[in-house]
Design an enzyme around this catalytic site. Structure first.
Site, mmCIF file in Angstrom:
data_model
loop_
_atom_site.group_PDB
_atom_site.id
_atom_site.type_symbol
_atom_site.label_atom_id
_atom_site.label_comp_id
_atom_site.label_asym_id
_atom_site.label_seq_id
_atom_site.Cartn_x
_atom_site.Cartn_y
_atom_site.Cartn_z
ATOM 1 N N GLU B 60 32.085 6.518 43.382
ATOM 2 C CA GLU B 60 32.054 5.181 42.774
ATOM 3 C C GLU B 60 32.862 5.103 41.480
ATOM 4 O O GLU B 60 33.600 4.147 41.250
ATOM 5 C CB GLU B 60 30.612 4.724 42.512
ATOM 6 C CG GLU B 60 29.871 4.245 43.742
ATOM 7 C CD GLU B 60 29.185 5.363 44.515
ATOM 8 O OE1 GLU B 60 29.263 6.541 44.058
ATOM 9 O OE2 GLU B 60 28.579 5.095 45.567
ATOM 10 N N HIS B 129 17.098 2.951 44.505
ATOM 11 C CA HIS B 129 17.889 2.006 45.294
ATOM 12 C C HIS B 129 17.453 0.549 45.100
ATOM 13 O O HIS B 129 17.803 -0.309 45.894
ATOM 14 C CB HIS B 129 17.783 2.346 46.792
ATOM 15 C CG HIS B 129 18.647 3.498 47.203
ATOM 16 N ND1 HIS B 129 18.621 4.702 46.559
ATOM 17 C CD2 HIS B 129 19.564 3.629 48.192
ATOM 18 C CE1 HIS B 129 19.479 5.530 47.145
ATOM 19 N NE2 HIS B 129 20.072 4.895 48.135
#
Lengths: 348, 327
Positions: B60, B129
């Site tokens: 990322e 998450h």
């Protein structure tokens, strides 16, 4: 024509002198408290950026970390604009908003000046991505220090560059110390260049105190990249004479070590090479040095008399196409106090 | 108008912007061959090819930074995070590089980049998450943050984000991807400006200020309240930054009572900012203290019952509305 042959070596020596004298003067002005924040000097490393820039075209992209004054000067940013930036003035190369660690010069394809260690290496890969995306034959030169190679961003960026076959030369300016931590104490490898091998990127080591060696190796890599885009890695062995920044007395290394490198000075070395070959006289060298000193002194004067950025422009450079605050501007409205000459945003 | 899903709406927005501007490309994990982790980019690889629809490794920080670099020279990247929980790995690029560049370069380099993907709690994904990132990204000068709740808003805001000359975060929501709504036909250009809230339902007794996943919640609650003779106005912020103060103030001036229902945490949450602005600017319009309904201030538990207890829900919202209405 090969770009290497285009650059006059005496001119390059003159550039190295300009960098050295600029940094010396910056040091003095920092001590006189004309310059704030952090200030990292390039003295001792001049052959690295000078050699690399001598090997590329003016429209190739370059990007570096926070020890960036030399990279701007080497790219053709005026010493006036560089010194004014250190002074935080409106005439600076980043309008006084960036400072020592954030020099930018769009016109000369100098993409910063980035102060988070290794965070600019993914940006460099993005510049190279754009080159390939547009089918251009430019190359990106990405400079960073030995301290950057243990950051995640470095590893992610190298992998992406190799995976997408991007036109980029990663130039590690190995000056042996990440701030005060020596390479031996920070890096598991015997030599930094081996990091490249882990990503299937061709890598080489050059002597960073030798202008010609740096230039020729970069030229060779760039030549190969222009034929068929791919990344390359160059470990340049160099040394900084000063501490990490102005506040660092560099007590982690010995005087003998510093003296050893000073004897191998990149400016002295290129001067000797040129003199030996009959391309430079002592008088000519003295004249170049005198000019460099005068240019830098003039830059200090320019910086001193330049205006501060006006307070009413505080919100002009947060959002392109107008400020959102204060006064709750709608984003589509232009900022009310956009001055004449303010840069227009990138819309192409 | 026709009815499509939130996912289809985003897909249309991507396709239209890719078609319109050759500088636009889509990059992220599983966006190409896998057709998108949530199928938002379905069919785009086939249509636009691997040059413009680009799969990345799980990096990322690397690909977010790549996008910022490409934007420096005028490309207009759309960077997909599989979820904004993973954007935290790229926090340095999103917070330090993308929004600071324009200032630090004295206006030489603006960054026309879109970061998009699902944001906020979904269902039993656990603490790592389930992050709702809107409040911390909105606190960064130089970023813009929008949070579409309907297919129409998703399409119109994403298209606007891609055309904006600044870094814009389009915070979608996993639980909304399959929701349906009416959207203009594809041949009609749909652009919804950033910084414009929308009254999703008119009412006169209380303003419920919401965004993203709390919009359908608020609409359901409003229907329920109607049966108890409480008329709730639903103000969907749509953008967190810029924030549409005008729309908020207009509604509150009419109803005099406010509940803010947000999907982030209470401490320094979006509602805190909204609340501050209301009391500072239209203090006299208020007939009751403002109440915020948010997540509980704990990391998200996996256990379903506990997760429900953490999230804003109809019972909490109804109770808050009754409290501000002294009902």
């Amino acid at each position: 024509m090969h770009p290497v042959e285009q650059r006059d070596e005496v001119e390059m020596l003159s550039l190295m002198l300009l960098i050295r004298r600029f940094e010396e003067r910056a040091s003095q002005q920092y001590q006189a408290q004309k310059i704030g924040g952090f200030c990292h000097l390039y003295i001792g490393q001049e052959a690295v950026v000078t050699g690399a820039v001598a090997a590329v075209r003016d429209d190739d992209y370059i990007i570096t970390a926070y020890r960036d004054h030399a990279h701007a000067l080497a790219r053709g940013t005026s010493p006036d604009a560089c010194m004014a930036e250190l002074f935080g003035k409106e005439t600076g190369c980043s309008r006084g908003l960036g400072g020592s660690m954030h020099f930018f010069d769009k016109q000369n394809h100098m993409y910063g000046g980035h102060a988070i260690v290794a965070a600019h290496i993914p940006l460099a890969v993005g510049l190279a991505f754009a080159i390939k995306y547009r089918g251009e034959d430019r190359v990106t030169l990405c400079f960073f220090g030995d301290g950057a190679i243990n950051q995640g961003a470095f590893h992610e960026a190298l992998n992406l560059a190799a995976l997408y076959r991007l036109p980029i030369v990663f130039i590690c300016e190995n000056n042996l110390f990440a701030m005060g931590t020596s390479v031996q104490r920070s890096t598991s490898l015997r030599q930094i260049v081996d990091r490249a091998e882990g990503y299937d990127i061709p890598g080489e080591i050059v002597d960073g105190m030798n202008f010609r060696e740096v230039r020729d190796k970069v030229a060779e890599m760039v030549d190969s990249i222009r034929k068929e885009p791919h990344p390359a890695f160059l470990e340049v062995r160099t040394y900084r004479y000063r501490g990490h920044s102005m506040s660092d007395p560099a007590s982690y290394r010995t005087k003998q070590e510093l003296e050893k490198y000073r004897l191998d000075d990149p400016i002295t070395r290129l001067r000797a090479q040129l003199t030996r070959e009959g391309k430079l006289t002592n008088e000519q060298f003295d004249l170049l040095d005198k000019r460099a000193k005068e240019t830098v002194l003039a830059a200090v004067k320019f910086a001193e008399k330049s205006p501060q950025p006006p307070l009413d422009t505080l919100y002009d450079y947060t959002y392109a196409n107008g400020a959102m605050e204060p006064g709750h501007h709608r984003p589509e409205e232009p900022a009310q106090k956009r001055r004449e000459g303010a840069p227009s945003p990138n819309t192409d | 108008m026709r009815e499509i899903t939130y996912r289809q709406a985003l897909n249309e927005a991507l396709a239209e912007e890719l078609e319109r501007d050759p500088n636009v490309f889509l990059m992220g994990e599983e966006v190409a061959e896998y057709q998108g982790a949530y199928k938002v980019s379905h069919g785009l690889l086939e249509r636009f090819g691997p040059r413009r629809i680009i799969d990345t490794p799980i990096s990322e920080n690397g690909f977010a930074g790549l996008g910022v670099g490409a934007a420096m020279v005028g490309l207009r990247p759309i960077i997909e995070f599989m979820t904004f929980s993973f954007s935290l790995v790229a926090f340095d690029q999103v917070v330090n590089n993308a929004p600071n560049m324009y200032t630090m370069s004295g206006g030489q380099f603006n960054i026309p980049i879109t970061f998009r993907g699902p944001n906020g709690p979904a269902h039993q994904l656990g603490a790592t998450h389930s992050h709702a990132t809107e409040n911390f990204y909105a606190s960064v000068p130089g970023l813009k943050v929008c949070t579409p709740a309907t297919p129409r808003d998703a399409k119109g805001l994403l298209k606007t984000a891609v055309r904006d000359n600044n870094p814009v975060l389009v915070l979608e929501a996993e639980l909304l991807y399959s929701s349906k709504g009416m959207v203009e036909p594809p041949d009609e250009e749909l652009l919804i400006p950033l910084g414009k809230a929308e009254v999703k339902r008119e009412g006169s007794d209380v303003s419920i200020i919401c965004y993203s996943q709390t919009v359908p919640l608020a609409l359901n609650v409003a229907a329920q309240l109607e049966e108890e003779d409480i008329s709730a106005e639903i103000v969907d912020l749509r953008s967190i930054k810029p924030l549409d103060e005008k729309a908020i103030f207009e509604s509150v001036t009419k109803t005099h009572r406010v509940v803010i229902v947000e999907q982030d945490h209470p401490f320094c949450g979006v509602g805190a900012e909204v609340c501050y602005r209301i009391q500072k600017n239209i203090f006299d319009a208020l007939d009751a203290p403002i109440i915020r309904v948010s997540q509980e201030d704990v990391p998200m538990p996996y256990n379903e019952r506990l997760e429900k207890a953490v999230l804003p829900n109809a019972d909490k919202l109804v109770a808050a509305v009754k409290q501000v209405c002294y009902a």
